[in-house]
Design an enzyme around this catalytic site. Structure first.
Site, mmCIF file in Angstrom:
data_model
loop_
_atom_site.group_PDB
_atom_site.id
_atom_site.type_symbol
_atom_site.label_atom_id
_atom_site.label_comp_id
_atom_site.label_asym_id
_atom_site.label_seq_id
_atom_site.Cartn_x
_atom_site.Cartn_y
_atom_site.Cartn_z
ATOM 1 N NE ARG A 19 -1.183 2.237 2.557
ATOM 2 C CZ ARG A 19 -1.068 3.568 3.495
ATOM 3 N NH1 ARG A 19 -0.833 5.010 2.506
ATOM 4 N NH2 ARG A 19 -0.177 3.919 4.445
ATOM 5 C CD GLU A 20 3.524 5.343 2.877
ATOM 6 O OE1 GLU A 20 2.594 5.650 3.473
ATOM 7 O OE2 GLU A 20 4.695 6.061 2.140
ATOM 8 C CB SER A 41 -5.175 6.451 10.959
ATOM 9 O OG SER A 41 -4.330 7.025 10.813
ATOM 10 C CG HIS A 95 1.890 5.199 8.635
ATOM 11 N ND1 HIS A 95 1.625 4.411 7.759
ATOM 12 C CD2 HIS A 95 2.593 6.324 7.593
ATOM 13 C CE1 HIS A 95 2.558 5.220 6.811
ATOM 14 N NE2 HIS A 95 2.046 6.301 6.172
ATOM 15 C CG HIS A 111 5.948 9.053 5.279
ATOM 16 N ND1 HIS A 111 6.497 8.958 4.110
ATOM 17 C CD2 HIS A 111 4.138 9.000 6.601
ATOM 18 C CE1 HIS A 111 4.847 8.170 3.700
ATOM 19 N NE2 HIS A 111 3.806 8.516 5.100
ATOM 20 C CG HIS A 140 35.944 -0.597 13.614
ATOM 21 N ND1 HIS A 140 34.969 -0.580 13.232
ATOM 22 C CD2 HIS A 140 36.928 0.371 13.845
ATOM 23 C CE1 HIS A 140 34.853 0.841 14.240
ATOM 24 N NE2 HIS A 140 36.087 1.174 14.320
#
Ligand code: HCA
Ligand code: CU
Length: 398
Positions: free
Chosen positions: A16-17, A138, A197, A199, A293
């Site tokens: 969807r998104e 929502s 949700h 962004h 490292h």
């Protein structure tokens, strides 16, 4: 900290998104493959585009429901009876309703008042409850919405019996502190679950999802690789890494070793690389370079590896042919090749690699060739010109 986080449920919205990502144009077969992979991984929910979006979207949603996956199938719709009826007709287990509540979006988008929003929400929620599917409501653009308005809406829809309310940082502007504050207010105002949700416009998508969980959110929206509108939302791998670092038990029920395949397949479908800075699945997520490292990692990987690559089906790499290389890493490589170098040889080869790598990095094969040449030297009479070792002309590392 992690003790405060309960049972996290993932709502994966790649279908969807993720479809709103500029480069996404999934075929039906691709959507079903992604859904199967997500289901095998173990996400609790898969969210698909509304069937109202296009004829293919409706066919795809029906095909997705038809797979009979363990994950619950949701679709995302506007708050209108026509849309929710179409959604339920496709056989979904739940509907994610949304309404823009911020002043800028109300003005630019639907122009409804708060009372009108509530009226429409109430009608849809009642219809969906009657239909016996899960309902989430929502508020879009929550961080540019008035907090009193938000709390009024969330309390009202909670009283109407939604399974959860959603809080959306639609334009990716929230900070973790702001998220914590708003989610805490909502937590205190409703009995139902809370979905988050967020962004990534400000680079906080994963941090904000985590802050939401700490403040009482129960469901987190993710997408594979974090794809979505603009630069997307929290990535599935990112959320998993964040949770695992706090407490591996939080992600104990997922098949973590499937993440690399999931990310790689979706990247392939989109025609992009997995971003170099993706958590867990980037090509270099478990690659160590600087001498300090590599020295420590070769003694104990936990020195610089907060995540165990093996848990995620990945393996560690130690880079040798560069100017930051270290003697210990080269000695270790020699040992792997069955060669024991004297201290003097080790220092010499380290110096040589650094000098050469100042011009260009050496491939693993080139480093190996150098080590093996030194091994020959040990067996044969002493090389009268030790610095004159020849360099392989093989290609640069991929
Ligand atoms: C959008 C909608 C949404 C919805 C989120 C949600 C957003 O595309 O603008 O339903 O919670 O970010 O607000 O994705
Ligand atoms: Cu969104």
């Amino acid at each position: 900290m992690a003790g405060e986080i309960g049972n996290v449920r993932i709502v994966d919205s790649t279908l969807r998104e993720g479809e709103q990502f500029a480069q996404a144009h999934f075929t039906t077969a691709q959507k079903l493959e992604i859904a199967r992979l997500l289901d095998a991984f173990g996400v609790e929910y898969i969210e698909h585009t509304s069937p109202v979006a296009s004829p293919q979207s409706e066919r795809d949603l029906r095909a997705l429901v038809g797979l009979g996956l363990r994950a619950r199938i949701l679709t995302h719709t506007r708050c209108t009876l026509d849309d929710v009826r179409r959604a339920v007709d496709c056989g979904v287990h739940g509907v994610n309703l949304l309404f823009a509540t911020s002043e800028p979006l109300r003005r630019a988008s639907h122009g409804r008042t708060l009372d009108q929003i509530l009226e429409q929400a109430a009608a849809c929620i009642a219809w969906l409850r009657e239909a016996g599917v899960e309902v989430r409501f929502s508020c879009e653009d929550a961080f540019r919405s008035d907090v009193a308005d938000l709390l009024r809406i969330y309390s009202a829809v909670d009283a109407l019996g939604v399974d959860r309310v959603g809080i959306a940082d639609t334009v990716g502007i929230a900070t973790p502190r702001q998220v914590e504050r708003l989610v805490s207010h909502v937590r205190a105002a409703v009995r139902c679950d809370i979905e988050w949700h967020g962004h990534n416009d400000g680079g906080c998508a994963i941090a904000n999802a985590y802050a939401a969980l700490e403040a009482g959110a129960t469901h987190i929206d993710t997408t594979v690789l974090g794809i979505g509108e603009r630069n997307g939302i929290a990535s599935l791998s990112g959320l998993i890494a964040r949770l695992y670092l706090s407490d591996p038990a939080l992600v104990g029920r997922y098949r973590l070793e499937l993440l690399p395949r999931l990310d790689a397949r979706v990247a392939e479908m989109l025609g992009i690389e997995i971003p170099f800075n993706a958590c867990i699945t980037s090509r270099t997520a478990f690659t160590h370079k600087a001498g300090l490292h590599t020295n420590a990692v070769l003694r104990d990987p936990r020195a610089y590896e907060p995540l165990d690559p093996g848990v995620f089906g990945c393996s560690r790499a130690v880079l040798l042919g560069h100017r930051l290389t270290g003697r210990h890493a080269i000695a270790h490589r020699a040992q792997t090749l069955g060669v024991t170098l004297s201290d003097e040889q080790l220092q010499r080869i380290t110096r040589e690699i650094k000098a050469h790598a100042d011009q260009r990095p050496l491939s693993d094969a080139e480093v190996d060739a150098l080590i093996l040449a030194l091994a020959e030297e040990r067996r044969a009479p002493a090389n009268p010109h030790p610095e004159a070792t020849s360099w392989s002309t093989g290609g640069l590392p991929a």
